[in-house]
Design an enzyme around this catalytic site. Structure first.
Site, PDB file in Angstrom:
ATOM      1  N   PHE A 189       0.773  -1.147  -0.061  1.00  0.00           N
ATOM      2  CA  PHE A 189      -0.134   0.029   0.133  1.00  0.00           C
ATOM      3  C   PHE A 189       1.041   1.332   0.013  1.00  0.00           C
ATOM      4  O   PHE A 189       0.315   2.067  -0.344  1.00  0.00           O
ATOM      5  CB  PHE A 189      -1.058  -0.006   1.171  1.00  0.00           C
ATOM      6  CG  PHE A 189      -0.274   0.429   2.615  1.00  0.00           C
ATOM      7  CD1 PHE A 189      -0.577   1.487   3.069  1.00  0.00           C
ATOM      8  CD2 PHE A 189       0.407  -0.578   3.573  1.00  0.00           C
ATOM      9  CE1 PHE A 189      -0.149   2.169   4.357  1.00  0.00           C
ATOM     10  CE2 PHE A 189       0.858  -0.212   4.491  1.00  0.00           C
ATOM     11  CZ  PHE A 189       0.505   1.122   5.096  1.00  0.00           C
ATOM     12  N   LYS A 190       2.100   0.963   0.507  1.00  0.00           N
ATOM     13  CA  LYS A 190       2.957   2.401   0.498  1.00  0.00           C
ATOM     14  C   LYS A 190       3.099   2.966  -0.887  1.00  0.00           C
ATOM     15  O   LYS A 190       3.441   3.968  -1.084  1.00  0.00           O
ATOM     16  CB  LYS A 190       4.254   1.952   1.068  1.00  0.00           C
ATOM     17  CG  LYS A 190       4.212   1.277   2.577  1.00  0.00           C
ATOM     18  CD  LYS A 190       3.783   2.094   3.472  1.00  0.00           C
ATOM     19  CE  LYS A 190       3.733   1.585   4.664  1.00  0.00           C
ATOM     20  NZ  LYS A 190       4.717   0.883   5.616  1.00  0.00           N
TER      21      LYS A 190
END
Length: 506
Positions: free
Chosen positions: A114-115
Site C-alpha cells: 500500500f505504500k
C-alpha cells in the site's frame, strides 16, 4: 472552485506554521513535532459525483483541499505522473468482496504494498515544493522502514534529479523478499542499510538526525537538506486519505450502500498512519461508523485504546506480519493533538513523557475522542488460520498483514453483531510473504521454514501462482533478475556516520 488555504502547524508548537509545500518539503518539524493541517477541509464534491470519477480525479478532489499552495497544474502533474502504468490495475485501489467484507486492494503498484500509492506521488510533491520554495540544495530523503516503505520510497525517488535517498531497515526483521527488493535497488542516488536493531530504533535515530542542528548545518554547507518519506511527512499521509474516500464513493456507485450510509474501515496498522488517513477521511465527511484498528502481537495500540495508557516498555515480537512490528507509533501523535483540542502544550507533554519515561496516560475527556475507534489484535496462529479459512472457503488469497485485519474484523463482529458494510485495507500482495501464506494454505509448516533466502521465496512464488491460478505479479518477475547493490549493515548508533559517509561529508 476556490479552496480555503490550509496552514500546517507543528503538534508541539502551534506557532511553527508552514504552507503545505513547506511542510511536505521539511517532513518533520524543527521541534520534533509532526505537521498537521490547521483545519480539515470538507469534501468539495458530492459522493455521487465522486463515484463517477477516475481514481486520479478523486485524488485531485481530495488533495487540493489539503495542499492548497500547489497550483492546479502542479497538483495535476503530480497525480498524472504518480498513477500511471506502474500500477497493474487501472483502478489503482480495486475492491474485492469476500466472506462478508470488501477488501481494498492497495498492492497493485511497483513494490506490491500500500505504500506505493503515497510514495508514487511524494517524489513529485517534494520536487515541486523545492522549486516553489526556491530551494538550491539537493533533498536527502532519510527513511526508516519496517519492510514496505523502504522499497516503495526507493522506487519513487530512484534517479530523481536533485534528490538522494537513504533507507534503514532491521536486518533480521523483514521478509527475504522485502529485503531483496531493497538491496537490489539500482538507482545511483540510493543507499540502503541494514541495522542490527529493530524499526523503532531506526526510526528514533532518523528523528534524532532531523533534530541534530550541527548535522543539519553540515548538510547545508555541503549543499544538502533532509526530508522524509515516512508517514511522518504529511505528503505521505494526504494521498492515503484518497483511497478511503474513493472506496466509499465506488460502493455508492455500485449500489452496495447509499450516499449517507455509514461504513466501517478495518486497518492493520503499526505506525498508525494508514488508519489516521481513514480518520481524516471521516473528518472530511465520509460517514464512518467504526475505525477498526487491527494489531499483531505487538499490540501497543490495542492496549492504548483499551486503557488510555500508551506504554512502549514491553517485549518486542518479530512476527509473520513484520511491517507492523512497531512499538512507537509515530502518527498517533497527530491524533493525540486532535483529541487534546489541538493543544501543542499538552501534546508535547505526552511526547516528552513517552521519550523520557516510556509511557503516558490520556485523560478521560481525551478518551471520549477515541469513540470512533475499536481495537483488537490477532496472534500469529490466528493470522495463519484466517489466511487458510478465507482461501479454503472463497478462493481469495490475502497476505499476513491483511489477515490480521480480517481476523480482528471477525472478532469485532462476534463481539458487537454490527452488520455495517465494511471495507478492509488489504495492504500487501500475498506474494510478498509467500512462505507464510504457503504454509497457511497447506495447513502445515515444512522445510521451507528452514530456508531463509530471497531466491527460495521467489521460487515459491512460482509454485503458489501455479497452485492458486493467481498470475505472478510483474515486480516478482523483475526481482528474479535483479542484482544486489547494497550490502552495508551497521549498529543504530552508527547511522549518522553512515549517512555522512554516503553524502561524503567529513
Amino acid at each position: 472552485m476556490p479552496v480555503n488555504p490550509v496552514t500546517y502547524v507543528s503538534t508541539r508548537n502551534r506557532n511553527n506554521k508552514k504552507t503545505s509545500s513547506e511542510a511536505v518539503l521539511q517532513g518533520l518539524a524543527e521541534d520534533g513535532g509532526l505537521f498537521v493541517p490547521d483545519s480539515i477541509p470538507k469534501l468539495p464534491i458530492s459522493i455521487d459525483k465522486l463515484g463517477e470519477m477516475s481514481y486520479k480525479d478523486v485524488a485531485f478532489a481530495v488533495m487540493r483541499g489539503f495542499l492548497t499552495d500547489y497550483t492546479h497544474r502542479e497538483l495535476i502533474d503530480c497525480i498524472e505522473n504518480a498513477y500511471d502504468s506502474k500500477f497493474e490495475d487501472p483502478a489503482i485501489a480495486p475492491l474485492t468482496y469476500a466472506e462478508g467484507a470488501y477488501y481494498i486492494e492497495l498492492y497493485h503498484g511497483k513494490t506490491m504494498a500500500f505504500k506505493d500509492i503515497a510514495l508514487s506521488i511524494l517524489p513529485h510533491l517534494i520536487t515541486k515544493a523545492a522549486q516553489k520554495n526556491k530551494i538550491k540544495e539537493d533533498i536527502v530523503i532519510l527513511t526508516a522502514t519496517s519492510g514496505d516503505t523502504g522499497k516503495a520510497a526507493l522506487a519513487g525517488f530512484s534517479n530523481v534529479p536533485g534528490t538522494k535517498i537513504a533507507v534503514f531497515y532491521p536486518e533480521t526483521g523483514v521478509s527475504p523478499i522485502q529485503k531483496h527488493q531493497m538491496v537490489t535497488e539500482s538507482g545511483a542516488n540510493t543507499f540502503v542499510v541494514g541495522i542490527t536493531g529493530n524499526f523503532d530504533e531506526a526510526q528514533s535515530c532518523v528523528k534524532a538526525m532531523f533534530g541534530d542542528e550541527k548535522l543539519n548545518q553540515e548538510l547545508l554547507e555541503k549543499g544538502y537538506r533532509f526530508s522524509s518519506a515516512n508517514s511522518i511527512n504529511i505528503g505521505r499521509l494526504v494521498p492515503q486519505i484518497v483511497y478511503y474516500v474513493n472506496t466509499y464513493a465506488k460502493l455508492v456507485k455500485h449500489e452496495k450502500i447509499k450516499a449517507g450510509d455509514h461504513i466501517n474501515y478495518v486497518v492493520p496498522t503499526g505506525n498508525f498512519g494508514n488508519i489516521l488517513a481513514a480518520y481524516y477521511a471521516s473528518e472530511m465527511g465520509i460517514p464512518v461508523n467504526k475505525l477498526i484498528l487491527a494489531s499483531n502481537e505487538n499490540k501497543v495500540l490495542f492496549d492504548f485504546l483499551k486503557t488510555g495508557t500508551y506504554d512502549r516498555k514491553r517485549e518486542f515480537h518479530v512476527t509473520n506480519s513484520p511491517s507492523m512490528d512497531i512499538l512507537i507509533s509515530s502518527n498517533l501523535e497527530r491524533l493525540i493533538y486532535r483529541i487534546t483540542g489541538d493543544s501543542d502544550v499538552e501534546t508535547k507533554k505526552f511526547m516528552d513523557a513517552l521519550k523520557n519515561n516510556g509511557l503516558y496516560t490520556i485523560s478521560d475527556d481525551m478518551k471520549s475522542g477515541l469513540d470512533k475507534f475499536y481495537g483488537n489484535f490477532a496472534t500469529e496462529q490466528e493470522t495463519i488460520d484466517k489466511i487458510n479459512k478465507l482461501y479454503s472457503d472463497t478462493g481469495y488469497l490475502i497476505d499476513t498483514h491483511t489477515a490480521v485485519g480480517a481476523a480482528v474484523y471477525d472478532k469485532y463482529v462476534a463481539e458487537t453483531g454490527d452488520k455495517t458494510v465494511t471495507a478492509i485495507a488489504s495492504t500487501a500482495s500475498p506474494f510478498k510473504f509467500v512462505r507464510t501464506v504457503m504454509d497457511a494454505i497447506h495447513d502445515e509448516k515444512d522445510d521451507r521454514s528452514a530456508t531463509d533466502s530471497a531466491e527460495y521465496e521467489l521460487s515459491l512464488c512460482d509454485i503458489m501462482s501455479d497452485e492458486t491460478g493467481i498470475p505472478l505479479p510483474k515486480p516478482i518477475e523483475e526481482l528474479k533478475k535483479a542484482l544486489i547493490h547494497h550490502t552495508t549493515v551497521c549498529d543504530p548508533s552508527d547511522m549518522t556516520e553512515v549517512v555522512k559517509s554516503f553524502l561524503k561529508i567529513d
